[in-house]
Design an enzyme around this catalytic site. Structure first.
Site, PDB file in Angstrom:
ATOM      1  CB  SER A   1      -5.428   3.798  -8.837  1.00 57.42           C
ATOM      2  OG  SER A   1      -6.343   4.872  -9.318  1.00 57.42           O
TER       3      SER A   1
ATOM      4  CE1 TYR B   1      -1.583   7.440  -6.397  1.00 57.29           C
ATOM      5  CE2 TYR B   1      -3.662   8.047  -7.795  1.00 57.29           C
ATOM      6  CZ  TYR B   1      -3.035   7.414  -6.876  1.00 57.29           C
ATOM      7  OH  TYR B   1      -3.553   6.328  -6.412  1.00 57.29           O
TER       8      TYR B   1
ATOM      9  CG  PHE C   1      -1.842  -0.968   1.528  1.00 59.88           C
ATOM     10  CD1 PHE C   1      -3.101  -0.679   0.681  1.00 59.88           C
ATOM     11  CD2 PHE C   1      -1.875  -2.077   2.546  1.00 59.88           C
ATOM     12  CE1 PHE C   1      -4.275  -1.885   0.826  1.00 59.88           C
ATOM     13  CE2 PHE C   1      -2.687  -2.922   2.483  1.00 59.88           C
ATOM     14  CZ  PHE C   1      -3.937  -2.873   1.571  1.00 59.88           C
TER      15      PHE C   1
ATOM     16  CE  LYS D   1      -1.122   3.932  -6.861  1.00 60.05           C
ATOM     17  NZ  LYS D   1      -0.572   3.112  -5.855  1.00 60.05           N
TER      18      LYS D   1
HETATM   19  P1  NAD Z   1      -2.639   6.329   2.660  1.00 60.85           P
HETATM   20  O1  NAD Z   1      -1.645   7.581   2.534  1.00 60.85           O
HETATM   21  O2  NAD Z   1      -3.645   6.541   3.847  1.00 60.85           O
HETATM   22  O3  NAD Z   1      -1.577   5.242   3.217  1.00 60.85           O
HETATM   23  C1  NAD Z   1      -0.468   5.014   2.673  1.00 60.85           C
HETATM   24  C2  NAD Z   1       0.378   4.794   3.984  1.00 60.85           C
HETATM   25  O4  NAD Z   1       1.823   4.361   3.325  1.00 60.85           O
HETATM   26  C3  NAD Z   1       0.594   5.699   4.935  1.00 60.85           C
HETATM   27  O5  NAD Z   1       0.469   5.264   6.109  1.00 60.85           O
HETATM   28  C4  NAD Z   1       1.933   6.353   4.509  1.00 60.85           C
HETATM   29  O6  NAD Z   1       2.514   6.917   5.721  1.00 60.85           O
HETATM   30  C5  NAD Z   1       2.871   5.120   4.250  1.00 60.85           C
HETATM   31  N1  NAD Z   1       4.079   5.582   3.175  1.00 60.85           N
HETATM   32  C6  NAD Z   1       3.926   6.298   2.161  1.00 60.85           C
HETATM   33  N2  NAD Z   1       5.027   6.048   1.824  1.00 60.85           N
HETATM   34  C7  NAD Z   1       5.739   5.321   2.341  1.00 60.85           C
HETATM   35  C8  NAD Z   1       7.222   4.673   2.281  1.00 60.85           C
HETATM   36  N3  NAD Z   1       8.218   5.214   1.350  1.00 60.85           N
HETATM   37  N4  NAD Z   1       7.817   3.796   3.303  1.00 60.85           N
HETATM   38  C9  NAD Z   1       6.788   3.239   4.284  1.00 60.85           C
HETATM   39  N5  NAD Z   1       5.732   3.898   4.392  1.00 60.85           N
HETATM   40  C10 NAD Z   1       5.182   4.793   3.539  1.00 60.85           C
HETATM   41  O7  NAD Z   1      -3.338   6.071   1.296  1.00 60.85           O
HETATM   42  P2  NAD Z   1      -4.384   4.947   1.307  1.00 60.85           P
HETATM   43  O8  NAD Z   1      -5.588   5.770   0.849  1.00 60.85           O
HETATM   44  O9  NAD Z   1      -4.468   3.985   2.335  1.00 60.85           O
HETATM   45  O10 NAD Z   1      -3.995   4.153  -0.195  1.00 60.85           O
HETATM   46  C11 NAD Z   1      -3.288   3.056  -0.003  1.00 60.85           C
HETATM   47  C12 NAD Z   1      -2.765   2.731  -1.554  1.00 60.85           C
HETATM   48  O11 NAD Z   1      -3.806   2.799  -2.205  1.00 60.85           O
HETATM   49  C13 NAD Z   1      -1.829   3.716  -2.125  1.00 60.85           C
HETATM   50  O12 NAD Z   1      -0.754   3.158  -2.936  1.00 60.85           O
HETATM   51  C14 NAD Z   1      -2.761   4.461  -3.058  1.00 60.85           C
HETATM   52  O13 NAD Z   1      -2.162   5.055  -4.163  1.00 60.85           O
HETATM   53  C15 NAD Z   1      -3.556   3.433  -3.465  1.00 60.85           C
HETATM   54  N6  NAD Z   1      -4.910   3.922  -3.834  1.00 60.85           N
HETATM   55  C16 NAD Z   1      -5.746   4.590  -3.054  1.00 60.85           C
HETATM   56  C17 NAD Z   1      -7.047   5.127  -3.549  1.00 60.85           C
HETATM   57  C18 NAD Z   1      -7.702   5.986  -2.529  1.00 60.85           C
HETATM   58  O14 NAD Z   1      -8.946   6.540  -3.004  1.00 60.85           O
HETATM   59  N7  NAD Z   1      -7.500   5.972  -1.323  1.00 60.85           N
HETATM   60  C19 NAD Z   1      -7.411   4.725  -4.767  1.00 60.85           C
HETATM   61  C20 NAD Z   1      -6.628   4.009  -5.600  1.00 60.85           C
HETATM   62  C21 NAD Z   1      -5.229   3.717  -5.186  1.00 60.85           C
HETATM   63  C1  UD1 Z   2      -9.253  11.056  -7.564  1.00 59.82           C
HETATM   64  C2  UD1 Z   2      -8.390  11.177  -8.431  1.00 59.82           C
HETATM   65  C3  UD1 Z   2      -7.962   9.759  -8.482  1.00 59.82           C
HETATM   66  C4  UD1 Z   2      -7.686   8.872  -7.216  1.00 59.82           C
HETATM   67  C5  UD1 Z   2      -9.020   9.004  -6.383  1.00 59.82           C
HETATM   68  C6  UD1 Z   2      -8.688   8.503  -5.036  1.00 59.82           C
HETATM   69  C7  UD1 Z   2      -8.519  13.131  -9.745  1.00 59.82           C
HETATM   70  C8  UD1 Z   2      -8.472  13.801 -11.273  1.00 59.82           C
HETATM   71  N1  UD1 Z   2      -8.385  11.709  -9.596  1.00 59.82           N
HETATM   72  O1  UD1 Z   2     -10.662  10.247  -8.127  1.00 59.82           O
HETATM   73  O2  UD1 Z   2      -6.561   9.479  -9.357  1.00 59.82           O
HETATM   74  O3  UD1 Z   2      -7.267   7.528  -7.382  1.00 59.82           O
HETATM   75  O4  UD1 Z   2      -9.054  10.566  -6.156  1.00 59.82           O
HETATM   76  O5  UD1 Z   2      -7.583   9.306  -4.323  1.00 59.82           O
HETATM   77  O6  UD1 Z   2      -7.737  14.038  -8.882  1.00 59.82           O
HETATM   78  N2  UD1 Z   2     -15.955  16.536  -6.494  1.00 59.82           N
HETATM   79  C9  UD1 Z   2     -16.921  17.450  -6.230  1.00 59.82           C
HETATM   80  N3  UD1 Z   2     -16.367  18.469  -4.870  1.00 59.82           N
HETATM   81  C10 UD1 Z   2     -15.158  18.129  -4.416  1.00 59.82           C
HETATM   82  C11 UD1 Z   2     -14.525  17.182  -4.579  1.00 59.82           C
HETATM   83  C12 UD1 Z   2     -15.019  16.110  -5.599  1.00 59.82           C
HETATM   84  O7  UD1 Z   2     -17.664  17.708  -6.898  1.00 59.82           O
HETATM   85  O8  UD1 Z   2     -14.887  19.064  -3.533  1.00 59.82           O
HETATM   86  C13 UD1 Z   2     -16.549  15.633  -7.547  1.00 59.82           C
HETATM   87  C14 UD1 Z   2     -15.499  15.225  -8.772  1.00 59.82           C
HETATM   88  O9  UD1 Z   2     -15.650  16.309  -9.803  1.00 59.82           O
HETATM   89  C15 UD1 Z   2     -15.624  13.801  -9.167  1.00 59.82           C
HETATM   90  C16 UD1 Z   2     -16.284  13.181  -7.947  1.00 59.82           C
HETATM   91  O10 UD1 Z   2     -16.959  14.204  -6.805  1.00 59.82           O
HETATM   92  O11 UD1 Z   2     -16.671  13.916  -9.727  1.00 59.82           O
HETATM   93  C17 UD1 Z   2     -15.328  12.409  -7.191  1.00 59.82           C
HETATM   94  O12 UD1 Z   2     -14.050  13.130  -6.811  1.00 59.82           O
HETATM   95  P1  UD1 Z   2     -12.845  12.706  -6.087  1.00 59.82           P
HETATM   96  O13 UD1 Z   2     -13.496  12.170  -4.626  1.00 59.82           O
HETATM   97  O14 UD1 Z   2     -11.744  13.505  -5.819  1.00 59.82           O
HETATM   98  O15 UD1 Z   2     -12.364  11.377  -6.816  1.00 59.82           O
HETATM   99  P2  UD1 Z   2     -11.738  10.958  -8.092  1.00 59.82           P
HETATM  100  O16 UD1 Z   2     -11.713  12.541  -9.028  1.00 59.82           O
HETATM  101  O17 UD1 Z   2     -12.834  10.028  -8.692  1.00 59.82           O
END
Ligand code: NAD
Ligand code: UD1
Length: 337
Positions: free
Chosen positions: A124, A149, A80, A153
């Site tokens: 993602s 970012y 993660f 991925k």
């Molecule tokens: P998060 O930031 O809450 O968790 C990531 C964790 O990794 C954090 O605790 C951070 O301290 C740790 N970290 C970062 N770099 C590090 C390093 N070099 N060494 C050790 N620890 C490190 O994020 P999340 O929302 O839990 O996401 C987890 C993974 O899922 C990420 O790779 C993120 O890109 C991916 N992801 C998240 C979402 C989302 O919407 N949250 C969507 C798609 C993919």
């Molecule tokens: C975003 C990232 C995506 C990432 C994901 C989870 C972008 C372009 N994409 O996705 O790469 O994996 O977050 O971290 O940033 N919205 C509003 N008002 C707000 C915030 C969002 O209207 O204040 C709308 C957006 O326009 C979108 C939807 O809500 O239609 C979801 O937005 P968001 O939660 O930021 O997720 P993504 O854009 O799908």
């Protein structure tokens, strides 16, 4: 099974660690606390009764990670750890490429050296870019991402695929998450970003708790039923369960496998507001604003493959996730008083 979880104190990692412990797996967490807090470890313990082994280390620190592998000998890794803020990655591309790629290289080298052959990677839906059609299947083309970012991925998926291709003993699951939302029922784990949130649900939580006065809806002129953006919002606890199913799949030595983890259902921004208000009874004032650059109109998952091959099925809907997210945000505010 003994599983090393990088980034295991983060939002998705912590929920997954709870599921793993509940499944009687042994968990070793490596997290540098860049975007998480040590208190999450206490909270995992209070939910499960088990305190997982924790190393406060940067995954990029090759010597330290080697020592952890030598001592712990994990059978599988869930990776993660990484930076995830899209806007920040545009402003600081090197920081994102460095951390996300280098942590993966160091991890893969340790896995090779210690014959750890199973890895689940947090990818993602951003790898699909602007999809040609929805729902997106795992066969939909991977496109050049719109942010550094997203590009990390795409690159890490490619690196893992290349490694798997020449190491028949390696099993790799690329999990493409859609939009994870919600929190643990206990109110102890959830997402509470620093500063003003960029993502929809964290922003709405702050409005609901009176920390921000209204939501800005980014665009109502998209070619979607109500004009606002449509996404596939998946409860983080369902997403966490998907990791257990992916690990189980890796036990059958499948080589490289790719799964979408979403609900299969698209929900618009206005529908999210309605669901939130219904679930919590709190009114969410909003204003329509310009589209946000880089946003796609519509993205939701085809979940057929994950259902068929993993038995993946979501238990919770958007309303459940809204209520759990709200309860977590309220509890967090109380705790921080
Ligand atoms: P998060 O930031 O809450 O968790 C990531 C964790 O990794 C954090 O605790 C951070 O301290 C740790 N970290 C970062 N770099 C590090 C390093 N070099 N060494 C050790 N620890 C490190 O994020 P999340 O929302 O839990 O996401 C987890 C993974 O899922 C990420 O790779 C993120 O890109 C991916 N992801 C998240 C979402 C989302 O919407 N949250 C969507 C798609 C993919
Ligand atoms: C975003 C990232 C995506 C990432 C994901 C989870 C972008 C372009 N994409 O996705 O790469 O994996 O977050 O971290 O940033 N919205 C509003 N008002 C707000 C915030 C969002 O209207 O204040 C709308 C957006 O326009 C979108 C939807 O809500 O239609 C979801 O937005 P968001 O939660 O930021 O997720 P993504 O854009 O799908």
């Amino acid at each position: 099974m003994k599983i090393l979880v990088t980034g295991g104190l983060g939002y998705i990692g912590s929920h997954t660690v709870v599921k793993l412990i509940e499944n009687k797996d042994e968990v070793v967490i490596v997290d540098n606390l860049f975007n998480s807090k040590l208190v999450v470890l206490d909270r995992i313990e209070s939910i499960t009764g088990v305190r997982p082994t924790f190393y406060q280390n940067d995954v990029q620190d090759a010597e330290k990670l080697d020592a952890i592998f030598a001592k712990e000998r994990p059978e599988a890794v869930i990776h993660f750890a990484g930076y995830k803020a899209v806007g920040e990655s545009v402003a600081k591309p090197l920081m994102y490429y460095q951390n996300n790629l280098e942590s993966t290289f160091v991890l893969l080298r340790c896995m090779e050296k210690y014959h750890c052959n199973n890895i689940v990677f947090s990818s993602s839906a951003t790898v699909y870019g602007l999809p040609d059609s929805v729902p997106v299947t795992e066969e939909s083309p991977v496109k050049s991402a719109t942010s550094p970012y997203g590009e990390t991925k795409v690159m890490i998926e490619r690196i893992l695929s290349d490694v798997a291709a020449v190491h028949p003993e390696m099993n790799v699951a690329l999990l493409r998450y859609f939009n994870p939302i919600g929190a643990h029922k206990s109110g102890l784990l959830g997402e509470d970003p620093n500063g003003i949130p960029n993502n929809l649900l964290p922003y709405i939580n702050r409005v609901a708790c009176g920390l921000l006065d209204h939501l800005n809806v980014f665009g109502n002129d998209y070619p979607t039923p109500d004009g606002t953006g449509v996404r596939d919002y998946i409860h983080v606890v369902d997403l966490a369960q998907g990791h257990l199913l992916a690990l189980k799949k890796l036990q059958s030595n499948p080589g490289l496998v790719i799964y979408n983890l979403g609900t299969g259902k698209g929900t618009s921004v206005l529908e999210v507001i309605q669901a939130y208000e219904k679930a919590t009874g709190v009114k969410i004032p909003y204003e329509i604003k310009e589209r946000r650059p880089g946003d796609v109109p519509e993205n939701y998952a085809s979940t057929d493959k994950a259902r068929r091959e993993l038995g993946f099925k979501c238990q919770y809907n958007v309303e459940d996730a809204c209520l759990d997210g709200y309860n977590f945000q309220k509890a967090e505010l109380e705790r921080n008083k």
